[in-house]
Design a protein around this motif. Structure first.
Motif, PDB file in Angstrom:
ATOM      1  N   PHE A  35      -6.462 161.941 103.023  1.00 48.82           N
ATOM      2  CA  PHE A  35      -5.532 160.981 103.208  1.00 48.82           C
ATOM      3  C   PHE A  35      -4.441 160.606 103.881  1.00 48.82           C
ATOM      4  O   PHE A  35      -4.118 159.643 104.561  1.00 48.82           O
ATOM      5  N   GLU A  36      -3.381 161.151 103.880  1.00 47.62           N
ATOM      6  CA  GLU A  36      -2.504 161.429 104.667  1.00 47.62           C
ATOM      7  C   GLU A  36      -2.491 160.910 105.778  1.00 47.62           C
ATOM      8  O   GLU A  36      -1.203 160.603 106.450  1.00 47.62           O
ATOM      9  N   LEU A  37      -2.889 162.183 106.589  1.00 45.24           N
ATOM     10  CA  LEU A  37      -3.527 162.500 107.934  1.00 45.24           C
ATOM     11  C   LEU A  37      -3.644 160.243 108.372  1.00 45.24           C
ATOM     12  O   LEU A  37      -2.971 160.067 109.879  1.00 45.24           O
ATOM     13  N   ASP A  38      -4.203 160.145 107.514  1.00 45.47           N
ATOM     14  CA  ASP A  38      -4.064 158.000 108.237  1.00 45.47           C
ATOM     15  C   ASP A  38      -3.330 156.907 108.762  1.00 45.47           C
ATOM     16  O   ASP A  38      -3.708 156.590 109.026  1.00 45.47           O
ATOM     17  N   SER A 185      -2.493 154.906 114.249  1.00 48.82           N
ATOM     18  CA  SER A 185      -4.039 155.278 113.629  1.00 48.82           C
ATOM     19  C   SER A 185      -4.380 153.670 113.432  1.00 48.82           C
ATOM     20  O   SER A 185      -3.164 152.642 112.687  1.00 48.82           O
ATOM     21  N   LEU A 186      -5.270 153.036 113.678  1.00 54.61           N
ATOM     22  CA  LEU A 186      -6.256 151.658 113.285  1.00 54.61           C
ATOM     23  C   LEU A 186      -6.007 151.366 111.524  1.00 54.61           C
ATOM     24  O   LEU A 186      -5.410 150.618 111.569  1.00 54.61           O
ATOM     25  N   ILE A 187      -6.289 153.049 111.011  1.00 50.02           N
ATOM     26  CA  ILE A 187      -5.881 152.380 109.674  1.00 50.02           C
ATOM     27  C   ILE A 187      -4.790 152.440 109.128  1.00 50.02           C
ATOM     28  O   ILE A 187      -4.293 151.120 108.339  1.00 50.02           O
ATOM     29  N   ARG A 192      -0.729 149.069 106.815  1.00 51.89           N
ATOM     30  CA  ARG A 192       0.683 148.635 106.303  1.00 51.89           C
ATOM     31  C   ARG A 192       0.553 146.837 106.504  1.00 51.89           C
ATOM     32  O   ARG A 192       1.584 145.954 106.107  1.00 51.89           O
ATOM     33  N   PHE A 193       0.163 146.202 107.248  1.00 54.42           N
ATOM     34  CA  PHE A 193      -0.270 145.090 107.600  1.00 54.42           C
ATOM     35  C   PHE A 193      -1.053 144.654 105.938  1.00 54.42           C
ATOM     36  O   PHE A 193      -0.910 143.278 105.988  1.00 54.42           O
TER      37      PHE A 193
END
Length: 300
Positions: A35-38, A185-187, A192-193
């Motif tokens: 999860f942190e990778l995303d 990363s798109l995720i 953040r959006f």
């Protein structure tokens, strides 16, 4: 596999038993890392960088130049001493095929002419100066092109340069470095959006075309087109002055330049703006959210 169970010595109930097998046990730390990778867009410290990617980054850092409004970036050639066959046979052949298609499709022709004319008007392409037409030092390449309609924007045609087109086992893409994947990363961008209450989006118009090509590499981006788009007039040699949509190196070059822009302008526009440019763009699309109180303060 079926299995029978006797209940009260009378009733039999059949169950279907599906055998299962665990191939791999995943521990909690592995899940946490996944999860942190995303949300960690660039893990360059953990991922080994290849020799070619190191070479790409060196060429970009050493070759970047900003004479006026736009940055100039070199084509990241694998070998600066490479020599190309100064022939335009393939480009002429592909242009003849394109001519037949343009004559048979009026709308395609009109949209194509408009697209090429827009490139010339905006300075993304220029006619090769007469004194340079006969250049014969092996540093000239002709790129065939074709038109593609945007699937989500009916009527909008984009001229795509076929940098993979091969002539005598050579193509432009075979001689340039692709570069590392510098895309966020798109995720991570999307998450953040969604952090704050007020959201806005933006995009960079013609992102690749905002990065000029170093003058010494322009003649590797020559292409053929008719004078004023008139199919009955002479064919003229043009060359791109910006990085191409179709070159394997263009995505990394464009994103490297975007990050360079953020770094170079951080003192003038602030660290928040620079951080947003670096972290809140997915290629050319910017997605940003801010707190309501910040928005209220700005509006006042």
């Amino acid at each position: 596999m079926a299995q029978e169970v006797v209940i009260n010595n009378e009733k039999k109930v059949s169950f279907l038993v599906v055998p299962t097998q665990v191939k791999k046990v995943v521990n909690p730390q592995q899940i946490k890392n996944m999860f942190e990778l995303d949300f960690n867009d660039r893990q360059t410290d953990d991922v080994p960088i290849s020799y070619e990617d190191k070479l790409f980054m060196t060429k970009m850092k050493e070759g970047v130049y900003k004479p006026e409004e736009h940055y100039e970036m070199p084509l990241p050639l694998k070998n600066e001493n490479v020599r190309f066959e100064n022939k335009k046979d393939l480009a002429v052949y592909r242009l003849d095929r394109l001519k037949r298609k343009l004559k048979n499709d009026k709308k395609y022709y009109q949209d194509y002419v408009k697209s090429v004319q827009d490139m010339i008007t905006h300075g993304y392409a220029e006619a090769v100066p007469a004194k340079e037409l006969a250049r014969a030092d092996g540093f000239v390449w002709y790129v065939p092109h074709h038109g593609v309609y945007h699937p989500e924007k009916p009527g909008k045609l984009r001229v795509v340069f076929d940098c993979s087109a091969s002539y005598k086992k050579q193509s432009l893409n075979s001689h340039v470095l692709q570069g590392p994947d510098l895309t966020n990363s798109l995720i991570g961008v999307l998450c953040r959006f969604r952090q704050e209450q007020v959201a806005f989006v933006c995009d960079i118009s013609a992102m690749y075309h905002q990065v000029d090509v170093s003058p010494e590499h322009k003649d590797l981006l020559r292409f053929l087109w008719w004078k004023n788009g008139d199919l009955d007039k002479e064919v003229i040699e043009y060359r791109m002055t910006v990085h191409l949509f179709g070159a394997t190196s263009s995505p990394s070059v464009a994103i490297f330049t975007l990050m360079k822009t953020a770094d170079d302008n951080e003192l003038e526009f602030g660290s928040d703006a620079a951080k947003s440019v670096k972290n809140d763009f997915y290629v050319d699309d910017g997605l940003k959210s801010v707190a309501y109180l910040l928005q209220l303060k700005l509006s006042n």
